[in-house]
Each structure stands twice: as C-alpha cells, then as structure tokens.
Design a protein around this motif. Structure first.
Motif, PDB file in Angstrom:
ATOM      1  N   GLY A 163      -4.023   5.760   4.168  1.00  0.00           N
ATOM      2  CA  GLY A 163      -4.508   6.547   4.006  1.00  0.00           C
ATOM      3  C   GLY A 163      -2.839   7.883   4.372  1.00  0.00           C
ATOM      4  O   GLY A 163      -2.753   8.431   3.848  1.00  0.00           O
ATOM      5  N   ALA A 181       0.200   6.524   2.956  1.00  0.00           N
ATOM      6  CA  ALA A 181       0.084   7.271   1.518  1.00  0.00           C
ATOM      7  C   ALA A 181       0.310   8.491   1.399  1.00  0.00           C
ATOM      8  O   ALA A 181       1.504   9.119   0.196  1.00  0.00           O
ATOM      9  CB  ALA A 181      -1.343   6.779   0.576  1.00  0.00           C
ATOM     10  N   ALA A 182      -0.123   9.208   1.882  1.00  0.00           N
ATOM     11  CA  ALA A 182       0.101  10.669   2.268  1.00  0.00           C
ATOM     12  C   ALA A 182       1.626  11.797   2.975  1.00  0.00           C
ATOM     13  O   ALA A 182       1.940  12.225   2.640  1.00  0.00           O
ATOM     14  CB  ALA A 182      -1.135  11.386   2.846  1.00  0.00           C
ATOM     15  N   ALA A 199      -0.216   1.267  -3.593  1.00  0.00           N
ATOM     16  CA  ALA A 199      -1.027   2.260  -3.522  1.00  0.00           C
ATOM     17  C   ALA A 199      -0.438   3.398  -2.340  1.00  0.00           C
ATOM     18  O   ALA A 199      -0.189   4.350  -3.388  1.00  0.00           O
ATOM     19  CB  ALA A 199      -2.139   2.155  -3.558  1.00  0.00           C
ATOM     20  N   ALA A 210       2.458   4.752  -4.416  1.00  0.00           N
ATOM     21  CA  ALA A 210       2.684   5.364  -5.500  1.00  0.00           C
ATOM     22  C   ALA A 210       2.404   6.863  -4.404  1.00  0.00           C
ATOM     23  O   ALA A 210       1.130   8.072  -5.459  1.00  0.00           O
ATOM     24  CB  ALA A 210       1.732   4.870  -5.980  1.00  0.00           C
ATOM     25  N   ARG A 211       1.929   7.353  -3.577  1.00  0.00           N
ATOM     26  CA  ARG A 211       1.021   8.149  -2.883  1.00  0.00           C
ATOM     27  C   ARG A 211      -0.412   8.654  -3.701  1.00  0.00           C
ATOM     28  O   ARG A 211      -0.355   9.373  -3.401  1.00  0.00           O
ATOM     29  CB  ARG A 211       2.010   9.555  -2.806  1.00  0.00           C
ATOM     30  CG  ARG A 211       3.329   9.003  -2.817  1.00  0.00           C
ATOM     31  CD  ARG A 211       4.396   9.331  -1.104  1.00  0.00           C
ATOM     32  NE  ARG A 211       5.155   9.284  -0.206  1.00  0.00           N
ATOM     33  CZ  ARG A 211       6.140   9.001   0.860  1.00  0.00           C
ATOM     34  NH1 ARG A 211       4.783   8.897   1.677  1.00  0.00           N
ATOM     35  NH2 ARG A 211       7.078   8.927   0.579  1.00  0.00           N
ATOM     36  N   ASP A 212      -0.928   7.394  -3.342  1.00  0.00           N
ATOM     37  CA  ASP A 212      -2.859   7.584  -3.586  1.00  0.00           C
ATOM     38  C   ASP A 212      -3.523   7.145  -2.042  1.00  0.00           C
ATOM     39  O   ASP A 212      -3.339   6.016  -1.825  1.00  0.00           O
ATOM     40  CB  ASP A 212      -2.712   6.783  -5.254  1.00  0.00           C
ATOM     41  CG  ASP A 212      -4.023   7.081  -5.127  1.00  0.00           C
ATOM     42  OD1 ASP A 212      -5.167   7.567  -4.587  1.00  0.00           O
ATOM     43  OD2 ASP A 212      -4.268   6.549  -6.105  1.00  0.00           O
ATOM     44  N   PRO A 213      -3.263   8.106  -1.434  1.00  0.00           N
ATOM     45  CA  PRO A 213      -4.383   7.677  -0.137  1.00  0.00           C
ATOM     46  C   PRO A 213      -5.515   7.046  -0.445  1.00  0.00           C
ATOM     47  O   PRO A 213      -6.092   6.048   0.091  1.00  0.00           O
ATOM     48  CB  PRO A 213      -4.785   9.282   0.354  1.00  0.00           C
ATOM     49  CG  PRO A 213      -3.032  10.453  -0.526  1.00  0.00           C
ATOM     50  CD  PRO A 213      -3.595   9.476  -1.393  1.00  0.00           C
ATOM     51  N   SER A 214      -6.300   7.785  -1.883  1.00  0.00           N
ATOM     52  CA  SER A 214      -7.640   7.035  -1.320  1.00  0.00           C
ATOM     53  C   SER A 214      -7.411   5.788  -1.666  1.00  0.00           C
ATOM     54  O   SER A 214      -8.543   4.722  -1.579  1.00  0.00           O
ATOM     55  CB  SER A 214      -8.326   8.154  -3.251  1.00  0.00           C
ATOM     56  OG  SER A 214      -8.556   8.963  -2.278  1.00  0.00           O
ATOM     57  N   LYS A 215      -6.599   5.403  -3.155  1.00  0.00           N
ATOM     58  CA  LYS A 215      -6.502   3.705  -3.854  1.00  0.00           C
ATOM     59  C   LYS A 215      -6.324   3.150  -2.683  1.00  0.00           C
ATOM     60  O   LYS A 215      -6.004   1.962  -2.678  1.00  0.00           O
ATOM     61  CB  LYS A 215      -5.481   3.677  -4.415  1.00  0.00           C
ATOM     62  CG  LYS A 215      -5.571   2.894  -5.443  1.00  0.00           C
ATOM     63  CD  LYS A 215      -4.444   2.086  -6.363  1.00  0.00           C
ATOM     64  CE  LYS A 215      -4.564   0.434  -7.196  1.00  0.00           C
ATOM     65  NZ  LYS A 215      -5.360   0.488  -7.217  1.00  0.00           N
TER      66      LYS A 215
END
Length: 237
Positions: free
Chosen positions: A109, A112-113, A200, A203-208
């Motif tokens: 996570g 991604a962030a 993911a 795509a900078r999508d921590p939840s995914k």
C-alpha cells in the motif's frame, strides 16, 4: 530434488578466507541453501564427514555451521541420533505466513502511494524477466526473480529495518515455497498475481495493491494446505 545427490553445491571453495567468507561461513551457507531449496529434505541425516570432505575443513568447523542452523530452527541435533534436517512445523509456518501477510500487505500500500517512478519501473523490468524465465522453462531463474520482486518493494521504500524483520520469515517460508514451485501452472499463476500487484502500484492505487497482495499470499496458503495433505512426512503439527 530431495536428496543430497540433487544438490549442485558448486566447486569446492579455495583454502582460507575468500570472497565468500570463512570456510565455516561457506559451509553454513551451502548447508542452508541445501535445506531451504529442498535438496536436503526434512529428516535427512547430515553426514559431517561428507561435508568436511566437500569443504576441506575440520569436523569442528562443520559442527559450528550445523549449530548455527540449529539455532535458526533448520537443523535438529540429538546426542544419540546425530544431526538431521528439521521437519517443518505447521504452526510455525502459519504464524510466519500471518506475519508476512500483515507486513507485505501494508508495504505494498505504501509502495502504491509513494514509491518512486524509477523503483516502479524496476519492478516492471523484473516482471519482464519473470515472463522470459517462464517461457524458457527456467524455474530456478523464475524463483530468484520471484524472491527479488518482493525484496524490491522494501528496498524501493528504503525500509531496511522492515527488511530485517521480513528476511528471516522469508527464509523459513522459502522451504515451503520451493516445494510448491514445481506444481503445474504455479509459475504462470504467480506471474499473473505479480503483474496485478505491479499494475496497482503503477496506477497509484493503494487499496487495489493491498487486495492483490493479499490474494497472492492467500493462494500460497491454500496451496500449502494441499501440499501438506500430499506430503505429511515433511511436517509436524
């Protein structure tokens, strides 16, 4: 795979302390690789004379290496039985997997962030090499890239202390992962899961990213249970 004869330990090291460290260090690392890779299966007796000859060292040196492995829980030393490869404790594996899951889901996570674009690009390069290894049937190469893929996440975030916690957990789980790797379709499935994790992160999508990592590690847990059912002698409760 599970006999000493299947272990390709390389050529005998040169005398004295070389690039690989002392002879005790070299023997320790070679034994550890043999155990972790499955070349020395659980319950296999460790012939000190054979390893003394392999590394041209004294029995005391091999004993020192074995004692280090016993401290790590990879070898059991018994007065009347000698030294042998420890069986894999199922409860330990469950706890290691729980710790690994908690840490790596959190780490991905953060990747991604805030992971740098360069570090994300390096993950993508790793994936390309994984795909090539699968295409060429290079299971050993794929395994090394798989391990490296996970290491790159902590390294890419400069999480050295977290890596110090994860590394011994991964070492113990490595024995399980190496036995699962030859299962039909597993490298391809692992690659697809890695690709989803990478996507993911990119795509900078921590939840995914966290969802994909959890799914990836949960599949390993399911496959472990299936493997235990087929090979109960490797484990103990």
């Amino acid at each position: 795979m599970h006999s000493l004869g299947g272990f390709s330990g390389g050529t005998r090291p040169a005398r004295g302390r070389g690039a690989g460290g002392s002879k005790v260090d070299q023997a320790y690392l070679a034994l550890k690789r043999a155990i972790v890779s499955g070349a020395l299966a659980p319950e296999t007796s460790i012939d000190k004379n054979e390893w003394c000859a392999r590394f041209d060292v004294s029995k005391l040196s091999i004993t020192t290496a074995i004692n280090r492995l016993a401290f790590e829980g990879l070898v059991v030393v018994e007065p009347q039985r000698g030294s042998y490869v420890a069986r894999i404790h199922l409860e330990d594996v469950r706890q290691w997997m729980l710790m690994r899951r908690a840490l790596e889901v959190e780490i991905v996570g953060v990747c991604a962030a805030s992971m740098s674009d360069a570090a994300i690009e390096a993950l993508g390069q790793n994936l390309a090499y994984q795909k090539a290894a699968i295409a060429s049937g290079d299971l050993e190469g794929f395994h090394a890239l798989d391990t490296r893929f996970h290491h790159q996440m902590t390294e890419g975030l400069n999480l050295a202390r977290v890596g110090e916690v994860l590394d011994p957990i991964r070492t113990h789980l490595e024995r399980v992962r190496r036995t699962l790797l030859p299962e039909p379709g597993r490298p391809e499935g692992t690659y697809r899961e890695h690709d989803a994790i990478y996507g993911a992160i990119a795509a900078r999508d921590p939840s995914k990213a966290q969802h994909e990592m959890a799914s990836h590690l949960d599949r390993v847990a399911r496959e472990l249970h299936a493997f235990v059912a087929k090979n109960p002698s490797f484990f103990e409760a």
